[in-house]
Design a protein around this motif. Structure first.
Motif, PDB file in Angstrom:
ATOM      1  N   LEU A 172      -6.793 -62.695  10.273  1.00 23.86           N
ATOM      2  CA  LEU A 172      -6.041 -61.053   8.912  1.00 23.86           C
ATOM      3  C   LEU A 172      -6.232 -60.806  10.328  1.00 23.86           C
ATOM      4  O   LEU A 172      -5.233 -59.705  10.275  1.00 23.86           O
ATOM      5  CB  LEU A 172      -6.365 -61.659   8.318  1.00 23.86           C
ATOM      6  N   ALA A 173      -6.975 -59.885  10.634  1.00 25.20           N
ATOM      7  CA  ALA A 173      -6.708 -58.757  10.664  1.00 25.20           C
ATOM      8  C   ALA A 173      -6.389 -58.187  12.293  1.00 25.20           C
ATOM      9  O   ALA A 173      -5.788 -57.498  12.510  1.00 25.20           O
ATOM     10  CB  ALA A 173      -8.771 -57.893  10.623  1.00 25.20           C
ATOM     11  N   HIS A 174      -6.223 -59.340  12.773  1.00 19.23           N
ATOM     12  CA  HIS A 174      -5.819 -59.620  13.840  1.00 19.23           C
ATOM     13  C   HIS A 174      -3.922 -59.903  13.505  1.00 19.23           C
ATOM     14  O   HIS A 174      -3.671 -58.885  14.349  1.00 19.23           O
ATOM     15  CB  HIS A 174      -5.972 -60.670  15.282  1.00 19.23           C
ATOM     16  N   LEU A 175      -3.829 -60.619  12.809  1.00 13.78           N
ATOM     17  CA  LEU A 175      -2.109 -60.570  12.539  1.00 13.78           C
ATOM     18  C   LEU A 175      -1.873 -59.650  12.137  1.00 13.78           C
ATOM     19  O   LEU A 175      -0.770 -58.654  12.580  1.00 13.78           O
ATOM     20  CB  LEU A 175      -2.043 -61.644  11.304  1.00 13.78           C
ATOM     21  N   GLU A 176      -2.458 -58.568  11.259  1.00 10.21           N
ATOM     22  CA  GLU A 176      -1.833 -56.786  10.464  1.00 10.21           C
ATOM     23  C   GLU A 176      -1.630 -56.408  12.122  1.00 10.21           C
ATOM     24  O   GLU A 176      -0.982 -55.602  11.729  1.00 10.21           O
ATOM     25  CB  GLU A 176      -3.015 -57.019   9.430  1.00 10.21           C
ATOM     26  N   ARG A 177      -2.366 -56.426  13.148  1.00 12.52           N
ATOM     27  CA  ARG A 177      -2.523 -54.986  13.743  1.00 12.52           C
ATOM     28  C   ARG A 177      -1.182 -55.326  14.738  1.00 12.52           C
ATOM     29  O   ARG A 177      -0.917 -54.103  15.234  1.00 12.52           O
ATOM     30  CB  ARG A 177      -4.259 -54.837  14.441  1.00 12.52           C
ATOM     31  N   GLY A 178      -0.771 -56.539  14.750  1.00 11.77           N
ATOM     32  CA  GLY A 178       0.456 -57.104  15.754  1.00 11.77           C
ATOM     33  C   GLY A 178       1.342 -56.168  14.989  1.00 11.77           C
ATOM     34  O   GLY A 178       2.417 -55.598  15.543  1.00 11.77           O
ATOM     35  N   VAL A 179       1.624 -56.644  13.349  1.00  8.05           N
ATOM     36  CA  VAL A 179       2.330 -56.069  13.241  1.00  8.05           C
ATOM     37  C   VAL A 179       3.087 -54.636  12.711  1.00  8.05           C
ATOM     38  O   VAL A 179       3.855 -54.808  13.463  1.00  8.05           O
ATOM     39  CB  VAL A 179       2.588 -57.347  11.490  1.00  8.05           C
ATOM     40  N   ARG A 180       2.027 -54.316  12.363  1.00  4.90           N
ATOM     41  CA  ARG A 180       2.095 -52.786  12.927  1.00  4.90           C
ATOM     42  C   ARG A 180       2.462 -52.398  13.935  1.00  4.90           C
ATOM     43  O   ARG A 180       3.147 -51.308  13.857  1.00  4.90           O
ATOM     44  CB  ARG A 180       0.579 -52.066  12.311  1.00  4.90           C
ATOM     45  N   GLU A 181       1.727 -52.695  14.944  1.00  2.00           N
ATOM     46  CA  GLU A 181       2.731 -52.637  16.012  1.00  2.00           C
ATOM     47  C   GLU A 181       3.555 -52.553  16.359  1.00  2.00           C
ATOM     48  O   GLU A 181       4.428 -51.649  17.524  1.00  2.00           O
ATOM     49  CB  GLU A 181       1.630 -52.587  17.281  1.00  2.00           C
ATOM     50  N   HIS A 182       4.253 -54.012  16.486  1.00  6.39           N
ATOM     51  CA  HIS A 182       5.987 -54.213  17.138  1.00  6.39           C
ATOM     52  C   HIS A 182       6.584 -53.350  15.850  1.00  6.39           C
ATOM     53  O   HIS A 182       7.389 -53.435  16.043  1.00  6.39           O
ATOM     54  CB  HIS A 182       5.680 -56.030  16.754  1.00  6.39           C
ATOM     55  N   LEU A 183       6.417 -53.936  14.753  1.00  2.00           N
ATOM     56  CA  LEU A 183       7.428 -52.520  13.636  1.00  2.00           C
ATOM     57  C   LEU A 183       7.040 -51.069  13.213  1.00  2.00           C
ATOM     58  O   LEU A 183       7.764 -50.986  12.406  1.00  2.00           O
ATOM     59  CB  LEU A 183       7.549 -53.267  11.811  1.00  2.00           C
ATOM     60  N   GLY A 184       5.992 -50.807  13.714  1.00  3.39           N
ATOM     61  CA  GLY A 184       5.751 -49.181  13.632  1.00  3.39           C
ATOM     62  C   GLY A 184       6.025 -48.900  12.565  1.00  3.39           C
ATOM     63  O   GLY A 184       6.254 -47.665  11.601  1.00  3.39           O
ATOM     64  N   ILE A 185       4.467 -49.687  11.380  1.00  2.00           N
ATOM     65  CA  ILE A 185       4.054 -48.884  10.572  1.00  2.00           C
ATOM     66  C   ILE A 185       3.330 -48.344  10.274  1.00  2.00           C
ATOM     67  O   ILE A 185       1.641 -48.625  11.267  1.00  2.00           O
ATOM     68  CB  ILE A 185       3.843 -50.648   9.531  1.00  2.00           C
ATOM     69  N   ARG A 186       3.570 -47.462   9.578  1.00  2.00           N
ATOM     70  CA  ARG A 186       1.742 -45.840   9.145  1.00  2.00           C
ATOM     71  C   ARG A 186       0.225 -47.310   8.692  1.00  2.00           C
ATOM     72  O   ARG A 186       0.891 -48.087   8.093  1.00  2.00           O
ATOM     73  CB  ARG A 186       2.059 -45.382   8.110  1.00  2.00           C
ATOM     74  N   ASP A 187      -0.535 -46.330   8.925  1.00  3.39           N
ATOM     75  CA  ASP A 187      -2.001 -47.454   8.994  1.00  3.39           C
ATOM     76  C   ASP A 187      -1.969 -47.413   7.397  1.00  3.39           C
ATOM     77  O   ASP A 187      -2.840 -48.174   7.213  1.00  3.39           O
ATOM     78  CB  ASP A 187      -2.896 -46.690   9.716  1.00  3.39           C
ATOM     79  N   ASP A 188      -1.608 -46.161   6.687  1.00  5.43           N
ATOM     80  CA  ASP A 188      -1.818 -45.981   5.311  1.00  5.43           C
ATOM     81  C   ASP A 188      -1.013 -46.983   4.547  1.00  5.43           C
ATOM     82  O   ASP A 188      -1.678 -46.692   3.071  1.00  5.43           O
ATOM     83  CB  ASP A 188      -1.486 -44.557   4.575  1.00  5.43           C
ATOM     84  N   VAL A 189      -0.397 -48.077   5.213  1.00  6.37           N
ATOM     85  CA  VAL A 189      -0.003 -49.126   4.346  1.00  6.37           C
ATOM     86  C   VAL A 189      -0.618 -50.072   4.135  1.00  6.37           C
ATOM     87  O   VAL A 189      -1.032 -50.462   5.118  1.00  6.37           O
ATOM     88  CB  VAL A 189       1.694 -49.222   4.171  1.00  6.37           C
TER      89      VAL A 189
END
Length: 812
Positions: free
Chosen positions: A352-369
């Motif tokens: 789960l941690a790995h997938l969330e990091r990948g989605v944030r990197e590809h879509l440019g989503i902030r870490d505070d979400v």
């Protein structure tokens, strides 16, 4: 009728718009496609509903409206000093929702579509078609009035006045009715001829005579049947007496047979009793031997009972021991499974941690979400992108349509050339050709630049949408892993509970093992005791059985004596029954003779009844034929009346058709004279008395009096032709108003009447319209030409916003 205010909500391109109208000449200006004509359509929609607008119901509600939102139009107007308001709502989804309300002086007068339409018609004095023809003039109306093609002007007048509808519809309806009546007349005449050909006037008397003969025959046959019926009743009584004797004889014979069987049974029973008494003497020796063998029977049974109780307790403890062992094995297996599930959840947490990091990197989503809000953030972003793409697609479609319109208009003007006639305004292009060319080129370039910018923005949004689509499998996996991780606490609690239960079960197994060892149960001793007691029980049952037999010996001897007495009594009763049978005198042949006599009488009755049935059937047939003969006579008389009436009705319909045609010709003459008078007055007002007399011939061709002669409109200049066309259109509106008893001032709407006219002709038209302000306090002009903005008393600018919705702004 004077309009005060119009409010539109979700009507076509208008989201929310309020327009206030004032007296004088009002100009509604704007580019093509911005929604100028939609304002007029909203007025017609408020008054008369969807059909009055001339547009499909699918396009009434704005495309910006939500699926549950509705279109709402409110119109405030005055008639004869009274204030009125009509409010109409519309929504089309799975079901059409259409409602309306009507107010007078602020008080509710009608609700519902039908009642509001009735009130509007009563207030304005006309329906939607006549109202449109009275107050609204499109560009093609003035072009048609200036048309040189023979018959075009006449067609337009007949259509606007409703005379073509009266003529064509009445002619069609009367022709259909005449054809139907003639066809019905031919059918009735054919039916009448067929009936007369097959009808025989003499057949009625012959059928009545045959029916009387059948009635006489039926009367004779009824007397014969009555005689046979009386004879049969006498035979039936004799048969009833014979049946009583037969029943009594049968009863005695059956009793005799029964007594013989009872005597035989008693004798057999006596023989069995005698044999049993002889056999009992040999069983007394066996009885004494069994009594000696059963001396220790009770002691053995007591010992076996104690062993059985011990065996039951041992089996119960053994069963509990085995169940406890199985439960321990089950608990240990469940512990291993739960430990495996907890290890799998640990791996899921890392994934789960790995997938969330990948989605944030590809879509440019902030870490505070946070992770729980990640999917909602992606869905929100995708919805915004889809909405923006939809707006751009609509914008592109609008630009394509606008470019197609510009190109089409320019092609027509270009094909006409500088020396040609403008196809839009029917005037010579001349020196305006170059200016018009530059204007069209500038408009086309602006549309193409807007389209390129919109395409670039759409491509960028599609790339962002594709990135989101590629992350959907990862988001789906994140959602599934998050759902599985919710069960981790329950797994830990389950492991703790299972470990506690396992310790309790192991202690229970040790306790059961100690109790079985202390009991000392011997299986071989128990089996031997079971066999000894089973043999003794068998001997005891034989002992009891022989004892009952020996005790029954005296009773058997008394039973033998009683059987001898009963056998003697039955033999005496048997002899008495035999004497009754011999004295009865019953003869079976008497019954056979009576049955044959009854059968012969029944055959005679059936033959007579069959003959009566055939005679009745013939009588029924004759009566039916007689009734049919009379019906044919009635039908012939009725068809003669119908053919005569149909012939007269056909003649009347033909006469009516001819009279309506003559009336239409008369009506056209009356209308022409009325319009001639109206247009002469209006043209005199417009031209300041220069032209005061106009003539209309049978084809509605115009002749205008100039000095001392009448000339066709082609003889006059372009500006003078505009004056004549406006005067003719206004005269038609005044005539239609007076035709519907509307004598008050009202509004007048001209849509795109300037076309591509030069400034001089536009000013000439405006001057002509200003002369009519006393009769039409409100004159509304719709145009796409911005240069005439300052020529109006009131100006409304219609523009399209960035969201493609239309807006109206009053220019002061």
């Amino acid at each position: 009728m004077i309009i005060d205010r119009l409010i539109m909500k979700n009507f076509k391109r208008f989201r929310q718009q309020e327009i206030r109208f004032r007296d004088g000449i009002t100009g509604i200006l704007g580019n093509n496609g911005t929604g100028k004509s939609s304002i007029v359509e909203a007025i017609f929609f408020a008054l008369y509903g969807v059909q009055a607008t001339g547009i499909l119901s699918e396009y009434i509600v704005s495309s910006f409206a939500g699926p549950k939102e509705k279109c709402e139009v409110r119109l405030d107007f005055r008639v004869g000093g009274d204030e009125y308001t009509v409010l109409r709502t519309f929504r089309k989804g799975k079901a059409v929702l259409h409602d309306a309300t009507f107010y007078r002086a602020g008080k509710l007068r009608a609700t519902g579509v039908s009642q509001v339409e009735t009130e509007v018609r009563r207030t304005l004095g006309m329906g939607p078609v006549d109202f449109r023809n009275t107050v609204y003039a499109a560009q093609k109306d003035l072009l048609t009035l200036l048309e040189h093609t023979p018959g075009k002007r006449k067609e337009w007048f007949l259509r606007a006045l409703g005379i073509d509808y009266l003529k064509n519809e009445s002619d069609r309806l009367l022709k259909e009715r005449i054809d139907a009546k003639e066809q019905e007349l031919r059918l009735r005449e054919g039916e009448l001829k067929g009936l007369i050909d097959r009808h025989d006037p003499q057949a009625g008397q012959l059928l009545a005579g045959s029916a009387d003969e059948c009635r006489s025959t039926l009367s004779q046959l009824a007397q014969v049947v009555d005689g046979h019926t009386a004879q049969r009743q006498a035979l039936v009584r004799q048969m009833q007496d014979f049946s009583k004797k037969k029943t009594e004889h049968t009863r005695l014979v059956e009793r005799h047979r029964s007594l013989l069987a009872e005597v035989s049974g008693l004798r057999n029973q006596k023989d069995r009793v005698t044999a049993q008494v002889a056999a009992i003497a040999g069983q007394e020796r066996e009885y004494r031997q069994l009594e000696h063998d059963l001396a220790g029977f009770e002691t053995k049974v007591k010992q076996l009972s104690e062993l059985r109780e011990q065996r039951v307790e041992f089996d119960r403890l053994l069963s509990d021991y085995r169940v406890a062992e199985q439960e321990c094995r089950d608990i240990e297996a469940r512990i291993e499974r739960e430990r495996g599930r907890r290890a799998a959840l640990d791996r899921d947490a890392e994934r789960l941690a790995h997938l969330e990091r990948g989605v944030r990197e590809h879509l440019g989503i902030r870490d505070d979400v946070c992770g729980h809000s990640l999917e909602e953030e992606v869905a929100s972003r995708e919805a915004r992108i889809i909405h923006a793409i939809g707006n751009i697609s609509a914008r592109l479609e609008h630009l394509v349509n606008e470019r197609r319109t510009i190109v089409s208009d320019w092609n027509m003007i270009e094909s006409a050339g500088p020396d040609g006639i403008c196809p839009l305004c029917r005037q010579k292009l001349g020196t305006h050709f170059t200016k018009i060319e530059d204007e069209f080129s500038s408009r086309l370039l602006q549309v193409e630049e807007d389209a390129l910018r919109a395409c670039g923005e759409e491509e960028r949004l599609n790339r962002e949408k594709e990135l989101i689509i590629r992350q959907r499998p990862a988001l789906q996996e994140i959602r599934e892993i998050t759902e599985r991780l919710k069960g981790r606490d329950s797994i830990d609690a389950e492991l703790r509970e299972l470990s506690s239960r396992l310790q309790v079960k192991k202690a229970s197994i040790a306790t059961l093992r100690d109790r079985m060892q202390k009991m000392g149960f011997d299986e071989a001793r128990h089996i031997l005791a079971e066999k000894e007691v089973a043999e003794l029980e068998r001997l005891h049952r034989r002992f009891v059985e022989i004892g009952r037999v020996i005790a029954h010996a005296d009773a058997l001897k008394g039973q033998g004596i009683d059987l001898d007495l009963r056998i003697g009594q039955k033999q005496e009763e048997l002899a008495a029954v035999k004497d009754q049978i011999d004295q009865s005198g019953f003869n079976p042949d008497d019954g056979i003779l009576l049955e044959e006599a009854i059968s012969a009488v029944d055959s005679a009755i059936r033959a007579s009844e069959a003959e009566m049935a055939r005679t009745r059937e013939r009588l029924r047939y004759l009566l039916e034929m007689l009734e049919r003969h009379r019906n044919e006579e009635d039908a012939i008389a009725n068809l003669k009346r119908q053919t005569s009436a149909l012939g007269e009705e056909t003649v009347l319909l033909r006469l009516t058709r001819t009279m309506i045609g003559e009336y239409v010709l008369y009506l056209m003459q009356v209308v022409r004279s009325r319009i001639e008078a109206e247009v002469s007055v209006v043209l005199g007002e417009i031209t300041g008395g220069r032209y005061e007399q106009v003539l209309l011939d049978e084809d509605f061709n115009l002749l205008v009096r100039d000095i001392d002669n009448d000339y066709p409109i082609e003889r006059f200049s372009g500006g003078e032709q505009d004056d004549i066309a406006v005067a003719l259109r206004i005269a038609l509106s005044r005539y239609l108003a007076s035709l519907h008893q509307v004598h008050e001032s009202t509004l007048l709407i001209f849509d795109e009447i300037f076309g591509s006219q030069d400034e001089e002709r536009r000013n000439n038209l405006l001057s002509a319209l200003r002369t009519q302000e006393s009769r039409f306090p409100q004159i509304i002009l719709i145009s796409h030409i911005p240069d005439i903005q300052g020529e109006f008393s009131n100006t409304l600018m219609v523009e399209m916003g960035s969201d493609l919705s239309s807006r109206v702004q009053e220019v002061t």
